[in-house]
Structure formats: C-alpha cells, structure tokens
Motif scaffolding. Structure first.
Motif, mmCIF file in Angstrom:
data_model
loop_
_atom_site.group_PDB
_atom_site.id
_atom_site.type_symbol
_atom_site.label_atom_id
_atom_site.label_comp_id
_atom_site.label_asym_id
_atom_site.label_seq_id
_atom_site.Cartn_x
_atom_site.Cartn_y
_atom_site.Cartn_z
ATOM 1 N N ALA A 57 0.851 -1.185 0.000
ATOM 2 C CA ALA A 57 0.000 0.000 0.000
ATOM 3 C C ALA A 57 0.891 1.241 0.000
ATOM 4 C CB ALA A 57 -0.907 0.001 1.222
ATOM 5 N N ILE A 58 0.514 2.228 -0.797
ATOM 6 C CA ILE A 58 1.257 3.487 -0.838
ATOM 7 C C ILE A 58 0.363 4.539 -0.192
ATOM 8 C CG2 ILE A 58 2.347 5.205 -2.334
ATOM 9 C CD1 ILE A 58 2.939 2.937 -4.290
ATOM 10 N N ALA A 59 0.750 4.975 1.007
ATOM 11 C CA ALA A 59 -0.170 5.766 1.818
ATOM 12 C C ALA A 59 0.510 6.939 2.516
ATOM 13 C CB ALA A 59 -0.830 4.861 2.870
ATOM 14 N N ASN A 60 -0.234 7.997 2.624
ATOM 15 C CA ASN A 60 0.093 9.158 3.454
ATOM 16 C C ASN A 60 -1.155 10.024 3.445
ATOM 17 O OD1 ASN A 60 1.026 11.549 4.664
ATOM 18 N ND2 ASN A 60 3.089 11.275 3.830
ATOM 19 N N GLN A 61 -1.678 10.365 4.620
ATOM 20 C CA GLN A 61 -2.925 11.130 4.640
ATOM 21 C C GLN A 61 -2.742 12.564 4.160
ATOM 22 O OE1 GLN A 61 -1.122 10.591 7.268
ATOM 23 N NE2 GLN A 61 -1.347 12.168 8.829
ATOM 24 N N LYS A 62 -1.494 12.987 4.021
ATOM 25 C CA LYS A 62 -1.216 14.318 3.503
ATOM 26 C C LYS A 62 -1.246 14.277 1.974
ATOM 27 C CE LYS A 62 1.979 18.142 4.391
ATOM 28 N NZ LYS A 62 1.921 18.667 3.033
ATOM 29 N N GLY A 63 -1.929 15.203 1.355
ATOM 30 C CA GLY A 63 -2.009 15.250 -0.096
ATOM 31 C C GLY A 63 -0.771 15.881 -0.714
ATOM 32 N N GLY A 64 -0.567 15.622 -1.984
ATOM 33 C CA GLY A 64 0.507 16.267 -2.727
ATOM 34 C C GLY A 64 1.906 15.812 -2.388
ATOM 35 N N VAL A 65 2.030 14.571 -1.898
ATOM 36 C CA VAL A 65 3.362 14.076 -1.515
ATOM 37 C C VAL A 65 3.955 13.125 -2.550
ATOM 38 C CG1 VAL A 65 2.873 14.343 0.952
ATOM 39 C CG2 VAL A 65 2.425 12.141 -0.161
ATOM 40 N N GLY A 66 3.172 12.806 -3.592
ATOM 41 C CA GLY A 66 3.684 11.925 -4.639
ATOM 42 C C GLY A 66 3.209 10.493 -4.535
ATOM 43 N N CYS A 89 -3.476 4.693 -2.329
ATOM 44 C CA CYS A 89 -4.481 5.093 -1.341
ATOM 45 C C CYS A 89 -4.857 6.565 -1.485
ATOM 46 C CB CYS A 89 -3.961 4.841 0.071
ATOM 47 S SG CYS A 89 -3.591 3.104 0.423
ATOM 48 N N SER A 90 -6.036 6.903 -0.989
ATOM 49 C CA SER A 90 -6.470 8.295 -1.005
ATOM 50 C C SER A 90 -5.757 9.072 0.100
ATOM 51 C CB SER A 90 -7.984 8.381 -0.806
ATOM 52 O OG SER A 90 -8.340 7.858 0.460
ATOM 53 N N PRO A 91 -5.698 10.409 -0.013
ATOM 54 C CA PRO A 91 -5.029 11.215 1.025
ATOM 55 C C PRO A 91 -5.913 11.379 2.262
ATOM 56 C CG PRO A 91 -5.852 12.630 -0.716
ATOM 57 C CD PRO A 91 -6.125 11.213 -1.156
ATOM 58 N N SER A 92 -6.161 10.280 2.936
ATOM 59 C CA SER A 92 -6.957 10.291 4.160
ATOM 60 C C SER A 92 -6.639 9.024 4.937
ATOM 61 C CB SER A 92 -8.461 10.330 3.843
ATOM 62 O OG SER A 92 -8.893 9.070 3.382
ATOM 63 N N LEU A 93 -7.129 8.974 6.158
ATOM 64 C CA LEU A 93 -6.981 7.745 6.953
ATOM 65 C C LEU A 93 -8.355 7.135 7.185
ATOM 66 C CD1 LEU A 93 -4.241 8.815 9.530
ATOM 67 C CD2 LEU A 93 -3.975 7.484 7.429
#
Length: 270
Positions: free
Chosen positions: A6-15, A126-130
C-alpha cells in the motif's frame, strides 16, 4: 504469491499516485507481473495509465460494494506486464456505504486474495486520508510505502500515519510491515530539501529508502499523456529514480539478484 504494498500518506501532494504509477511500471518493465490498484476516488492512477475513470466499466467500487470479482475489473495497460484495477468517482461514497457492512475493514483483502497469486507485486494507491478505504488497503497489504515530500511540512502528520499503521497491525493485520519511507520532490538547489533529507533520516534511519525522487518536469507531464514516465521518457531523471527504487525494493525482498537487475536496467535505458 505476490506481495501487496500500500502506498499511503494522509497528507495530499506528496507523490503517492506518481509513486504508485511509476514504481509499478518500473517493476513491470523489469519483467515482473504487476497490478496497480487505484483505491483513490480521484482516480488519478486510472487516468495516469491511459484510462478514462468516467467510462462505464467494472471497477474497484463494484468490487467493494457490488460483489464483482477483481478478475472481471482488471484491465491490461499499454505497459507490458502492468495491469490496472481501476477506480471510479463513485468510490467517494463508499466510505459511508461501508459503515454498517460486516467485516468492513477486510473487504479489499478478500477481493485481492483471489488474484494475488497471479502477480509478483500489487500496489495500492491510497487516497489522502486515513478513512475506511485506506484502512482496507492497509489490512490487505503486506507492507506500506510512505512517500514524504522534501518540503517544510514533511514530518507533519507522519507520526499520525505511523500510529494508524500500528493500530492496524494490532487489530487487523499483525504481519503488516513498513516497506520504507520515500523522499520525493527533492530539489538539490534548495538548502531546505537537504535539511529535510537529513531530518527524516535522523528520525527514521533504516526506514528511509536510499533512492530519493527528484523534482522532474517529465514526471508531471507523463500523466497528461496517460503514460508512466518510463514509457513517456525513459531517459528522464524521474524514470531513472523509479527504476532505481524498483531495484532497491527487489533487492530488499530478495526477488532478484543485483547483477541481473543492473542488466535489465541497462537494457531498458538503451
């Protein structure tokens, strides 16, 4: 059996999406059968490999909500060895629709288990959320890759994400591991970029990938042509960065010996 990352980070715009598309494509051109799962309602991974998310086709929403099989939704992309499980704008409502669903955190795991043996690697964008869809992705995954941009707010929210991963490990997916932290959008001309690299490596040491993804115009241009950067401009810095990341992941997972990977890289760069 394929490895699900999974490629995840709840912060948007990180790539996240850039990494999902280009890492999956890099492994595909290195002759590993790869599946890209677009679990983001924005459907940028879907459009980024040449498919219109508004088209009426079976998609991940149908798999999650309408009991469609993954094999009926998966499509082949123009990149050899790269398949896509597309997203759709309807996915934005799935979070609410899944709330009362029994076993709601494990639906994606069930969906992907039927096709897991068909691939060497499966990447979930993943979407930019948790939210619940991201929790589903983390529950289905063997590991999670976290992109972090080399900018001022790089560490903001990273602790929260790592805490969420720990909760998922404890309650839903005990074997889940952190594949690594990937530094993105690096600009060697900026002192701030170098400071962020130093800071992230100081805090997370062995968790940080050796490869750093540089700012590169070709990475930004490629999605508008519906292509991964390696199919758009194989000589670009972005393409080389993601090929090297693919090599690092392969070596880490013991999937290929370094000499063979180097040979494949040379073939694909010539």
């Amino acid at each position: 059996m394929g490895k699900i990352i999974a490629i995840a980070n709840q912060k948007g715009g990180v790539g996240k999406t850039t990494t999902a598309i280009n890492l999956a494509a890099s492994l595909a051109v290195l002759e590993f059968k790869t599946l890209l799962v677009d679990a983001d309602p924005q459907a940028n991974s879907t459009s980024g490999v040449g498919f219109d998310p508004k088209e009426n086709r079976v998609n991940i929403y149908d798999c999650l909500m309408n009991d469609k099989l993954a094999k009926d939704a998966i499509v082949e992309t123009e990149t050899p060895n790269l398949h896509l499980l597309p997203s759709h704008l309807d996915l934005v409502g799935a979070e609410i629709e899944l709330i009362n669903h029994p076993n709601r955190e494990r639906i994606m795991k069930t969906i992907l288990e039927e096709v897991k043996n068909n691939y060497d690697y499966i990447f979930i964008d993943c979407s930019p959320s948790l939210g619940l869809i991201t929790v589903n992705a983390l529950t289905a995954a063997d590991s999670v890759l976290v992109p972090v941009q080399c900018e001022y707010f790089a560490l903001e929210g990273l602790g929260k994400l790592l805490n969420t991963i720990k909760i998922v490990q404890n309650r839903l997916n005990n074997p889940l591991q952190i594949e690594g932290i990937l530094l993105t959008m690096y600009d060697a001309r900026l002192r701030l970029s170098n400071q962020i690299v130093t800071e992230v490596k100081r805090h997370f040491s062995d968790m940080v990938f050796d490869v750093i993804v540089h700012r590169n115009t070709k990475l930004g241009e490629a999605p508008s042509f519906g292509k991964p950067v390696i199919m758009y401009d194989a000589d670009s810095t972005g393409a080389v960065n993601y090929l090297n990341l693919a090599r690092e992941i392969l070596q880490k997972n013991g999937g290929i010996n370094p000499q063979h990977t180097n040979e494949l890289l040379k073939v694909n760069q010539n």
